[in-house]
Design an enzyme around this catalytic site. Structure first.
Site, short mmCIF file in Angstrom:
data_model
loop_
_atom_site.label_atom_id
_atom_site.label_comp_id
_atom_site.label_asym_id
_atom_site.label_seq_id
_atom_site.Cartn_x
_atom_site.Cartn_y
_atom_site.Cartn_z
N ASP A 138 0.75 -1.22 0.08
CA ASP A 138 -0.11 -0.11 -0.03
C ASP A 138 1.04 1.16 0.09
O ASP A 138 0.75 2.20 -0.78
CB ASP A 138 -0.82 -0.05 1.11
CG ASP A 138 -1.77 1.13 1.43
OD1 ASP A 138 -2.38 1.56 0.56
OD2 ASP A 138 -1.64 1.87 2.40
N GLU A 187 -2.12 -4.98 -3.71
CA GLU A 187 -1.14 -4.51 -2.80
C GLU A 187 -0.19 -5.22 -2.14
O GLU A 187 1.09 -5.05 -2.31
CB GLU A 187 -1.96 -3.77 -1.53
CG GLU A 187 -2.77 -2.45 -2.27
CD GLU A 187 -3.49 -1.63 -1.12
OE1 GLU A 187 -3.83 -0.68 -1.47
OE2 GLU A 187 -3.83 -2.40 -0.06
#
Length: 225
Positions: A47, A119
């Site tokens: 992320d 992610e």
């Protein structure tokens, strides 16, 4: 072809990288419902790598944009929905490793699960190739999703608030009217109301309360346009 060989071939095709540590990428695809190590730590890392990669990219692409516009551009392309869209384009759902109950519940179709796995894969790629390799992947697969127009995309909730203010309506009010689905793939239903003569309301669903609010705002804007 063994499962490991097939997974390695897919990773090389999807990510453009031949994995040195296949177990790392397998973990990036493993949901917590399996009961063992899952993608959560890699998701945390990915992320941040995704955000930095996109932020660096748009900082260079839009040298005249102030911070607010850059933030709007960033938020538009790193959302859970955007990550899930990328994941489906890459074929991530077919390679997710899920517990039986999660699979029976359709977790492989969840925006949350697919987006989180994307992610996590970025996190794994970063660990093997560094920021340069991970950023090159991000730019390649996000290329068609970045709005290059001069005007930064406006978040639906901000746009709706501005619409209401311009017409002297009361500010939008968001109400959670329903929640369903299993813990790993919840569904939230939100209603938005704009008070006043020219106002209105709309209801929408999302995989999170924030996502549902955004969808409701977008639905109301479309209704009012």
């Amino acid at each position: 072809m063994t499962p490991d060989t097939a997974l390695a071939a897919w990773i090389q095709e999807a990510l453009g990288h031949a994995p040195r540590d296949l177990a790392l990428f397998r973990r990036a695809l493993t949901h917590g419902s399996q009961g063992g190590p899952s993608y959560q730590r890699l998701e945390f890392l990915g992320d941040r790598v995704l955000g930095l990669s996109i932020a660096t990219w748009i900082y260079a692409l839009f040298p005249d944009d102030p911070e607010g516009k850059l933030s709007a551009r960033l938020n538009a392309v790193v959302s859970g929905e955007a990550c899930a869209e990328v994941g489906r384009e890459l074929g991530v759902p077919a390679h997710l490793i899920l517990g039986k109950q999660a699979r029976d519940d359709g977790a492989q179709l969840s925006d949350n699960v697919v987006g989180d796995a994307v992610e996590a894969l970025i996190g794994a790629l970063y660990l093997e190739t560094g920021l340069e390799g991970a950023s090159a992947f991000v730019r390649r697969v996000w290329e068609g999703k970045l709005d290059r127009s001069a005007a930064a995309p406006k978040h639906p909730k901000s746009a709706l608030q501005e619409w209401a203010a311009a017409r002297q309506c009361r500010p939008p009010v968001y109400t959670l009217v329903g929640q369903s689905g299993p813990h790993h793939a919840p569904s939230f239903t939100v209603k938005v109301d704009v008070g006043g003569k020219k106002g209105g309301s709309a209801t929408a669903e999302g995989a999170s309360k924030q996502e549902a609010e955004t969808a409701a705002a977008a639905a109301l804007l479309e209704k009012l346009s």
